[in-house]
Design a protein around this motif. Structure first.
Motif, short mmCIF file in Angstrom:
data_model
loop_
_atom_site.label_atom_id
_atom_site.label_comp_id
_atom_site.label_asym_id
_atom_site.label_seq_id
_atom_site.Cartn_x
_atom_site.Cartn_y
_atom_site.Cartn_z
N PRO A 198 0.83 -1.21 0.00
CA PRO A 198 0.00 0.00 0.00
C PRO A 198 0.86 1.26 0.00
O PRO A 198 2.08 1.20 0.16
N SER A 199 0.21 2.39 -0.16
CA SER A 199 0.93 3.66 -0.20
C SER A 199 1.76 3.87 1.05
O SER A 199 1.32 3.57 2.17
N GLY A 200 2.95 4.42 0.87
CA GLY A 200 3.81 4.74 2.01
C GLY A 200 3.97 6.22 2.20
O GLY A 200 4.86 6.67 2.94
N PRO B 102 16.87 5.84 1.06
CA PRO B 102 15.81 6.65 1.68
C PRO B 102 16.41 7.87 2.38
O PRO B 102 16.61 7.89 3.59
N LEU B 103 16.69 8.93 1.62
CA LEU B 103 17.41 10.07 2.17
C LEU B 103 16.51 11.04 2.93
O LEU B 103 16.97 11.71 3.86
N HIS C 236 9.29 4.01 -4.55
CA HIS C 236 10.34 3.93 -3.53
C HIS C 236 9.73 4.01 -2.12
O HIS C 236 10.10 3.24 -1.23
N GLN C 237 8.84 4.95 -1.94
CA GLN C 237 8.24 5.14 -0.61
C GLN C 237 7.48 3.89 -0.17
O GLN C 237 7.52 3.51 1.01
N ARG C 238 6.78 3.24 -1.08
CA ARG C 238 6.06 2.01 -0.73
C ARG C 238 7.04 0.92 -0.30
O ARG C 238 6.82 0.23 0.70
N LEU C 239 8.10 0.78 -1.03
CA LEU C 239 9.05 -0.29 -0.72
C LEU C 239 9.70 -0.07 0.63
O LEU C 239 9.75 -0.99 1.46
N PHE C 240 10.19 1.13 0.89
CA PHE C 240 10.86 1.39 2.16
C PHE C 240 9.89 1.39 3.34
O PHE C 240 10.28 1.04 4.47
N ALA C 241 8.64 1.74 3.11
CA ALA C 241 7.66 1.75 4.19
C ALA C 241 7.26 0.34 4.60
O ALA C 241 6.98 0.08 5.78
N HIS C 242 7.24 -0.60 3.65
CA HIS C 242 6.68 -1.92 3.93
C HIS C 242 7.72 -3.04 3.92
O HIS C 242 7.37 -4.22 4.03
N VAL C 243 9.00 -2.67 3.82
CA VAL C 243 10.09 -3.62 4.00
C VAL C 243 10.97 -3.04 5.12
O VAL C 243 11.96 -2.36 4.85
N PRO C 244 10.59 -3.25 6.37
CA PRO C 244 11.21 -2.53 7.49
C PRO C 244 12.70 -2.78 7.66
O PRO C 244 13.40 -1.92 8.21
N TRP C 245 13.22 -3.91 7.19
CA TRP C 245 14.63 -4.19 7.37
C TRP C 245 15.50 -3.58 6.28
O TRP C 245 16.73 -3.55 6.38
N LEU C 246 14.89 -3.05 5.20
CA LEU C 246 15.66 -2.64 4.03
C LEU C 246 16.55 -1.44 4.30
O LEU C 246 17.71 -1.39 3.86
N ARG C 247 16.04 -0.47 5.02
CA ARG C 247 16.83 0.73 5.33
C ARG C 247 18.12 0.34 6.07
O ARG C 247 19.22 0.77 5.71
N GLU C 248 17.98 -0.49 7.09
CA GLU C 248 19.16 -0.90 7.86
C GLU C 248 20.09 -1.78 7.02
O GLU C 248 21.31 -1.73 7.19
N HIS C 249 19.53 -2.55 6.11
CA HIS C 249 20.34 -3.40 5.23
C HIS C 249 21.27 -2.55 4.37
O HIS C 249 22.45 -2.85 4.22
N LEU C 250 20.73 -1.47 3.80
CA LEU C 250 21.54 -0.59 2.96
C LEU C 250 22.57 0.18 3.78
O LEU C 250 23.75 0.24 3.42
N ILE C 251 22.13 0.74 4.89
CA ILE C 251 23.06 1.51 5.72
C ILE C 251 24.10 0.58 6.34
O ILE C 251 25.27 0.95 6.50
N GLY C 252 23.70 -0.66 6.65
CA GLY C 252 24.66 -1.62 7.19
C GLY C 252 25.77 -1.95 6.22
O GLY C 252 26.92 -2.19 6.62
N SER C 253 25.48 -1.93 4.93
CA SER C 253 26.52 -2.17 3.92
C SER C 253 27.56 -1.06 3.96
O SER C 253 28.76 -1.30 3.79
N VAL C 254 27.10 0.18 4.19
CA VAL C 254 28.03 1.30 4.30
C VAL C 254 28.87 1.16 5.56
O VAL C 254 30.09 1.40 5.56
N THR C 255 28.24 0.75 6.67
CA THR C 255 28.97 0.56 7.92
C THR C 255 30.01 -0.54 7.77
O THR C 255 31.14 -0.43 8.28
N ASP C 256 29.66 -1.62 7.09
CA ASP C 256 30.62 -2.70 6.84
C ASP C 256 31.80 -2.20 6.03
O ASP C 256 32.94 -2.60 6.24
#
Length: 449
Positions: free
Chosen positions: A106-108, A194-195, A233-253
């Motif tokens: 659904p809409s995010g 998700p900036l 983009h907003q729908r995907l990031f709103a309804h895949v809660p782990w995705l934001r951390e997955h992307l940022i975690g790659s930068v941290t790694d």
């Protein structure tokens, strides 16, 4: 008083990786003294001094943001009008309606906005801090702690100053990089990350108009198409809660794998300064923009960047596929716009290339077309629910080898039958645990009878 003015102002960074820079600057003036007269060199030091003022964290974000704003201000950056705000809101509303038929997510979106370039800088800085600071912190602390003992002894109390100098120069680099990006980005989610604030769909209207000028389509079509991408983009990031951390975690790694070798940096600085006129501030700034202090990538960093690149490709490929499906029967100009956006995202603009050189982070989904083909093939075989269901867990995501042969990803999959909640959970466990998973009472995880 000595006959040599430079004797009263020795190079305070002697014996450190910064000796070559400051020595070269000083060497351009009588006696090798640091510039204090009307020459342009003093401006360089004044700027560096301002960047080294006390601040929280590894980077002086106040100075970086100020530099980014100055970069943006070099070209006209009008504030969006109320008509622009209404235009974006209407386009996003229509985009969300069309996307309802293309995905089960659904809409995010909670709010919409038309941004100036300066507003993009302000709105996205909190996320940039999260993305960039791990790399900056590792660089600043790694260089100071990585100095050979003889360099530490020579530098004495200036060791702490070295960390400040590195942080100051990185702030210059990041400010310049963000200022350049602000002149190119089209939406809040334009680079696949998700900036902006969650649920806030935004278009950078000055850049949108510049993008539309080079295309044989109406500006209204461009605004609607970009609104569709932003809404997806907003729908995907709103309804895949782990995705934001997955992307940022790659930068941290990536930051965790950063290895600093002070002597290598010293040698590189010396090599790059050959033939450079230290009184030419543009030439000196060009060295900073070229990533003069960027250390070679380690194996761990290469692996982290590969994970980030694949994740970005999967995000952008999913958005490309969903928007393509939503516009197939509704928008004749969509095919041309889709190709234009694909080329733009795959190649990257000058600003993205500059930022990659500064921070070492690639922002381009090189395999966007492969990812879009993979998602589209899965939908054609199994339906929208199966395609979107892959996002339920990171272990279900396609890999690099899947992108090598995108049409073979779950090639034997067919449209799923209706499952109960318990049956759905059981099927998900099978996917996560692999072929050895079993519901047999002999398995260790099975409850006792």
């Amino acid at each position: 008083m000595t006959d040599n003015p430079g004797d009263d102002q020795p190079n305070p960074f002697k014996g450190t990786p910064f000796e070559q820079i400051f020595g070269a600057l000083g060497g351009a003036f009588p006696g090798g003294a640091f510039p204090g007269g009307p020459g342009g060199g003093m401006a360089f030091f004044q700027q560096l001094q301002s960047l080294m003022q006390p601040h929280d964290g590894p980077l002086n974000w106040t100075a970086a943001a100020d530099m980014a704003r100055k970069s943006v201000a070099q070209e006209p950056d009008p504030s969006p009008s109320q008509r622009d705000q209404d235009r974006v809101a209407d386009a996003v509303r229509l985009a969300d309606h069309w996307l309802d038929t293309a995905t089960g997510f659904p809409s995010g979106i909670g709010t919409t906005a038309a941004w100036s370039r300066a507003e993009w800088l302000v709105e996205t800085q909190p996320v940039w801090q999260v993305l960039v600071e791990p790399v900056a912190a590792r660089s600043v602390t790694g260089l100071s702690s990585g100095l050979p003992e003889e360099m530490k002894a020579a530098a004495g109390p200036l060791v702490g100053l070295i960390g400040q100098a590195v942080g100051g120069m990185m702030a210059m680099q990041i400010g310049q990089g963000l200022g350049a990006l602000a002149g190119e980005v089209l939406t809040a989610s334009d680079i696949g990350l998700p900036l902006g604030a969650p649920g806030k769909a935004a278009l950078v209207m000055t850049n949108v108009r510049a993008f539309a000028e080079g295309l044989d389509v109406t500006e209204d079509d461009v605004v609607l198409y970009l609104a569709l991408r932003e809404a997806a983009h907003q729908r995907l990031f709103a309804h895949v809660p782990w995705l934001r951390e997955h992307l940022i975690g790659s930068v941290t790694d990536y930051a965790r794998g950063l290895e600093i070798n002070a002597q290598q940096i010293q040698d590189r600085v010396q090599e790059q300064l050959r033939g450079i006129d230290p009184t030419n501030l543009e030439a000196m700034q060009g060295l900073l923009e070229g990533g003069m202090f960027d250390p070679p990538q380690t194996e761990a960093q290469t692996a982290a960047l590969s994970r980030l690149e694949i994740a970005l490709a999967l995000v952008e490929g999913w958005v490309d596929e969903v928007v393509g499906q939503a516009t197939a029967e509704r928008m004749p100009a969509a095919a041309k716009l889709r190709e234009a956006v694909r080329r733009r995202r795959a190649a990257g603009g000058p600003a993205e290339q500059t930022f990659a050189a500064l921070v070492g982070l690639e922002l381009r989904p090189r395999r966007l077309r492969d990812a879009s083909t993979l998602w589209g093939g899965l939908r054609a075989r199994s339906g929208q629910e199966a395609r979107d269901g892959v996002w339920m867990h990171p272990d279900l995501l396609p890999t690099a080898s899947d992108l090598d042969d995108p049409l073979s990803f779950r090639a034997d999959a067919t449209a799923p039958e209706s499952l109960s909640e318990d049956e759905f959970d059981a099927e998900l466990r099978k996917l996560l645990d692999g072929p050895e998973s079993s519901d047999s009472p002999d398995t260790p995880d099975s409850p006792a009878e």
